[in-house]
Design a protein around this motif. Structure first.
Motif, PDB file in Angstrom:
ATOM      1  N   PHE A  59       0.837  -1.206   0.000  1.00 38.32           N
ATOM      2  CA  PHE A  59       0.000   0.000   0.000  1.00 38.32           C
ATOM      3  C   PHE A  59       0.866   1.247   0.000  1.00 38.32           C
ATOM      4  N   ASN A  60       0.315   2.341  -0.509  1.00 39.34           N
ATOM      5  CA  ASN A  60       0.975   3.639  -0.390  1.00 39.34           C
ATOM      6  C   ASN A  60       1.068   4.005   1.088  1.00 39.34           C
ATOM      7  N   LEU A  61       2.155   4.646   1.451  1.00 40.07           N
ATOM      8  CA  LEU A  61       2.330   5.094   2.834  1.00 40.07           C
ATOM      9  C   LEU A  61       1.191   6.011   3.260  1.00 40.07           C
ATOM     10  N   SER A  62       0.709   6.844   2.334  1.00 42.10           N
ATOM     11  CA  SER A  62      -0.365   7.790   2.646  1.00 42.10           C
ATOM     12  C   SER A  62      -1.692   7.097   2.948  1.00 42.10           C
ATOM     13  N   VAL A  63      -1.788   5.826   2.613  1.00 47.07           N
ATOM     14  CA  VAL A  63      -2.978   5.031   2.937  1.00 47.07           C
ATOM     15  C   VAL A  63      -2.681   4.122   4.130  1.00 47.07           C
ATOM     16  N   ALA A  64      -1.558   3.424   4.082  1.00 43.88           N
ATOM     17  CA  ALA A  64      -1.240   2.430   5.104  1.00 43.88           C
ATOM     18  C   ALA A  64      -1.133   3.047   6.492  1.00 43.88           C
ATOM     19  N   TYR A  65      -0.395   4.142   6.603  1.00 40.61           N
ATOM     20  CA  TYR A  65      -0.164   4.720   7.927  1.00 40.61           C
ATOM     21  C   TYR A  65      -1.450   5.169   8.610  1.00 40.61           C
ATOM     22  N   PRO A  66      -2.281   6.005   7.981  1.00 42.18           N
ATOM     23  CA  PRO A  66      -3.493   6.424   8.690  1.00 42.18           C
ATOM     24  C   PRO A  66      -4.454   5.265   8.986  1.00 42.18           C
ATOM     25  N   VAL A  67      -4.532   4.287   8.105  1.00 39.94           N
ATOM     26  CA  VAL A  67      -5.429   3.152   8.340  1.00 39.94           C
ATOM     27  C   VAL A  67      -4.942   2.330   9.529  1.00 39.94           C
ATOM     28  N   VAL A  68      -3.680   1.954   9.514  1.00 37.68           N
ATOM     29  CA  VAL A  68      -3.147   1.115  10.592  1.00 37.68           C
ATOM     30  C   VAL A  68      -3.156   1.866  11.923  1.00 37.68           C
ATOM     31  N   ILE A  69      -2.679   3.089  11.940  1.00 41.48           N
ATOM     32  CA  ILE A  69      -2.605   3.836  13.195  1.00 41.48           C
ATOM     33  C   ILE A  69      -4.001   4.201  13.693  1.00 41.48           C
ATOM     34  N   GLY A  70      -4.871   4.621  12.802  1.00 45.95           N
ATOM     35  CA  GLY A  70      -6.231   4.966  13.216  1.00 45.95           C
ATOM     36  C   GLY A  70      -6.988   3.782  13.792  1.00 45.95           C
ATOM     37  N   LEU A  71      -6.884   2.628  13.124  1.00 45.85           N
ATOM     38  CA  LEU A  71      -7.543   1.432  13.645  1.00 45.85           C
ATOM     39  C   LEU A  71      -6.916   0.992  14.969  1.00 45.85           C
ATOM     40  N   THR A  72      -5.609   1.199  15.101  1.00 45.50           N
ATOM     41  CA  THR A  72      -4.943   0.868  16.365  1.00 45.50           C
ATOM     42  C   THR A  72      -5.432   1.772  17.487  1.00 45.50           C
ATOM     43  N   VAL A  73      -5.634   3.045  17.215  1.00 46.18           N
ATOM     44  CA  VAL A  73      -6.155   3.962  18.237  1.00 46.18           C
ATOM     45  C   VAL A  73      -7.531   3.487  18.705  1.00 46.18           C
ATOM     46  N   ALA A  74      -8.398   3.134  17.766  1.00 45.71           N
ATOM     47  CA  ALA A  74      -9.742   2.665  18.126  1.00 45.71           C
ATOM     48  C   ALA A  74      -9.670   1.355  18.907  1.00 45.71           C
ATOM     49  N   ALA A  75      -8.866   0.414  18.432  1.00 49.14           N
ATOM     50  CA  ALA A  75      -8.756  -0.884  19.106  1.00 49.14           C
ATOM     51  C   ALA A  75      -8.136  -0.739  20.487  1.00 49.14           C
ATOM     52  N   THR A  76      -7.170   0.173  20.631  1.00 54.17           N
ATOM     53  CA  THR A  76      -6.534   0.389  21.926  1.00 54.17           C
ATOM     54  C   THR A  76      -7.514   1.014  22.914  1.00 54.17           C
ATOM     55  N   ALA A  77      -8.364   1.906  22.450  1.00 56.10           N
ATOM     56  CA  ALA A  77      -9.389   2.477  23.331  1.00 56.10           C
ATOM     57  C   ALA A  77     -10.352   1.385  23.814  1.00 56.10           C
ATOM     58  N   ILE A  78     -10.737   0.512  22.905  1.00 53.05           N
ATOM     59  CA  ILE A  78     -11.620  -0.604  23.290  1.00 53.05           C
ATOM     60  C   ILE A  78     -10.910  -1.514  24.280  1.00 53.05           C
ATOM     61  N   SER A  79      -9.652  -1.815  24.022  1.00 53.05           N
ATOM     62  CA  SER A  79      -8.872  -2.646  24.933  1.00 53.05           C
ATOM     63  C   SER A  79      -8.752  -1.992  26.305  1.00 53.05           C
ATOM     64  N   GLY A  80      -8.509  -0.694  26.320  1.00 54.16           N
ATOM     65  CA  GLY A  80      -8.427   0.027  27.588  1.00 54.16           C
ATOM     66  C   GLY A  80      -9.725  -0.050  28.366  1.00 54.16           C
ATOM     67  N   ALA A  81     -10.839   0.073  27.667  1.00 51.42           N
ATOM     68  CA  ALA A  81     -12.145   0.024  28.329  1.00 51.42           C
ATOM     69  C   ALA A  81     -12.487  -1.385  28.812  1.00 51.42           C
ATOM     70  N   VAL A  82     -12.237  -2.376  27.976  1.00 51.21           N
ATOM     71  CA  VAL A  82     -12.656  -3.751  28.295  1.00 51.21           C
ATOM     72  C   VAL A  82     -11.660  -4.454  29.219  1.00 51.21           C
ATOM     73  N   ILE A  83     -10.386  -4.424  28.868  1.00 45.78           N
ATOM     74  CA  ILE A  83      -9.384  -5.190  29.622  1.00 45.78           C
ATOM     75  C   ILE A  83      -8.885  -4.417  30.839  1.00 45.78           C
ATOM     76  N   LEU A  84      -8.586  -3.138  30.648  1.00 38.04           N
ATOM     77  CA  LEU A  84      -8.012  -2.340  31.724  1.00 38.04           C
ATOM     78  C   LEU A  84      -9.067  -1.620  32.563  1.00 38.04           C
TER      79      LEU A  84
END
Length: 112
Positions: A59-84
């Protein structure tokens, strides 16, 4: 179509490993510097980096970076709420929703 599924799985694996790393590092913080959580978090980061490099190869960096990091931010928030058991304010969930809509626009746009 199978190629798109494969690339989607690469992104998903990267996000899951990145989120796992964040969660494990949080669980291991404030303890003995060499504990299971910190070592596991570092290992998960290492693996996520390998998968992220594979994503960047497709993938282009301009697509890969925001997709991966953005989804990680959302998943980390869910993990923080559920696990932590962290309390996530409504405004933060709204912000995550807006961010996900931006990620969708980036991911599904036609790229040259």
């Amino acid at each position: 179509m199978p190629t798109q599924i494969f690339f989607g799985l690469l992104i998903l694996i990267t996000v899951v490993l990145n989120t796992l790393a964040q969660t494990l590092l949080k669980l291991g913080s404030g303890q003995n510097p060499l504990n299971f959580y910190l070592l596991g978090g570092l290992a998960a980061y290492g693996l996520s980096t390998i998968f992220y490099v594979l994503v960047l190869g497709k993938f282009n960096l301009s697509v890969a970076y925001p997709v991966v990091i953005g989804l990680t931010v959302a998943a980390t928030a869910i993990s923080g709420a559920v696990i932590l058991k962290e309390k996530i304010p409504t405004e933060q969930w709204v912000g995550i929703g807006l961010m996900l809509s931006g990620i969708a626009a980036i991911a599904f746009a036609k790229h040259p």
